[in-house]
Design a protein around this motif. Sequence first.
Motif, PDB file in Angstrom:
ATOM      1  N   UNK A 107       0.835  -0.949  -0.009  1.00 44.52           N
ATOM      2  CA  UNK A 107      -0.005  -0.100   0.065  1.00 44.52           C
ATOM      3  C   UNK A 107       0.863   1.336  -0.185  1.00 44.52           C
ATOM      4  N   UNK A 108       1.935   1.261   0.483  1.00 49.38           N
ATOM      5  CA  UNK A 108       2.805   2.091   0.747  1.00 49.38           C
ATOM      6  C   UNK A 108       3.321   2.637  -1.060  1.00 49.38           C
ATOM      7  N   UNK A 111       0.553   4.905  -4.624  1.00 53.75           N
ATOM      8  CA  UNK A 111       0.475   6.015  -5.549  1.00 53.75           C
ATOM      9  C   UNK A 111       1.216   5.856  -6.933  1.00 53.75           C
ATOM     10  N   UNK A 112       2.385   4.997  -6.725  1.00 53.12           N
ATOM     11  CA  UNK A 112       3.354   4.281  -7.939  1.00 53.12           C
ATOM     12  C   UNK A 112       1.996   3.868  -9.120  1.00 53.12           C
ATOM     13  N   UNK A 113       1.312   2.829  -8.378  1.00 51.36           N
ATOM     14  CA  UNK A 113       0.269   1.995  -9.302  1.00 51.36           C
ATOM     15  C   UNK A 113      -0.894   2.924  -9.872  1.00 51.36           C
ATOM     16  N   UNK A 131      -6.656  -6.806   0.012  1.00 48.71           N
ATOM     17  CA  UNK A 131      -6.684  -6.461   1.219  1.00 48.71           C
ATOM     18  C   UNK A 131      -8.071  -7.228   1.680  1.00 48.71           C
ATOM     19  N   UNK A 132      -9.115  -6.851   0.923  1.00 54.08           N
ATOM     20  CA  UNK A 132     -10.361  -7.635   1.210  1.00 54.08           C
ATOM     21  C   UNK A 132     -10.140  -8.961   1.554  1.00 54.08           C
ATOM     22  N   UNK A 133      -9.503  -9.642   0.682  1.00 57.31           N
ATOM     23  CA  UNK A 133      -9.200 -11.172   0.894  1.00 57.31           C
ATOM     24  C   UNK A 133      -8.590 -11.445   2.134  1.00 57.31           C
ATOM     25  N   UNK A 174      -4.696   6.143   1.218  1.00 60.63           N
ATOM     26  CA  UNK A 174      -4.266   6.386   2.643  1.00 60.63           C
ATOM     27  C   UNK A 174      -5.196   5.955   3.824  1.00 60.63           C
ATOM     28  N   UNK A 175      -6.396   5.712   3.462  1.00 61.86           N
ATOM     29  CA  UNK A 175      -7.415   5.326   4.420  1.00 61.86           C
ATOM     30  C   UNK A 175      -7.073   3.836   4.530  1.00 61.86           C
ATOM     31  N   UNK A 176      -6.895   3.162   3.161  1.00 62.80           N
ATOM     32  CA  UNK A 176      -6.802   1.856   3.408  1.00 62.80           C
ATOM     33  C   UNK A 176      -5.444   1.575   4.367  1.00 62.80           C
TER      34      UNK A 176
END
Length: 215
Positions: A107-108, A111-113, A131-133, A174-176
């Motif tokens: 997740x860090x 932004x690149x993705x 993340x959901x999984x 960021x929330x994730x």
Amino acid sequence: MRASDRAYSVLREEILDGVLAPGVVLAEVEQAARLGVSRTPLREALSRLTADGLVSSHAGRGVVVTEVSIARIGELFEVRAALEEQAARLAARRRDPAVFEALRQDLLGANELLERDDPARHEYYALVARLDAAIDDAVQNPFLVSTLAGVRTHVARIRRLSHDDPGRLREAAREHLMIVDAIVDGSESLAAHATQLHLHRSLKNILGSIERNPR
């Protein structure tokens, strides 16, 4: 993979992606030929899609892709919030920290993705799906997970009605990350609160996008 499973997977993805729009008739002969399956596995796939609420039968028309109810988005998010917040609490309680540490590192780089030439944001949404999984696995409650899966199916369709805002997606990343941090730390209340904040902002963004771009 069984023929019925393959047909179900393809049709479900096409409906969620908007390739098969609301109101499209899924004629058995045509769809069976297109998907390269016989009519029996196709009927099994359509039965599963009916149970998902993605298609319905209409006299004289056959099986039709269901409409997306904009008026009921708020109700859907009420249910989603109750389930997602409880899932976050349980994940913080029962998690394998190593799994979420790895997700935190990914997740860090979100932004690149988002900056890559990927208009459909496939890589970003694949990360969100991971993340959901991971949360679903950590919950260890099949009843909660199966109910949440049905809600997420309809949320995915609604998301397609809104226009991706790069700024909002970066904010969502960021929330994730906040949710994952709370789960890694084992903080049930913070994980639930971070989830509540994320869903509140997601709903606000979707409603705003639909209002700005009515269809």
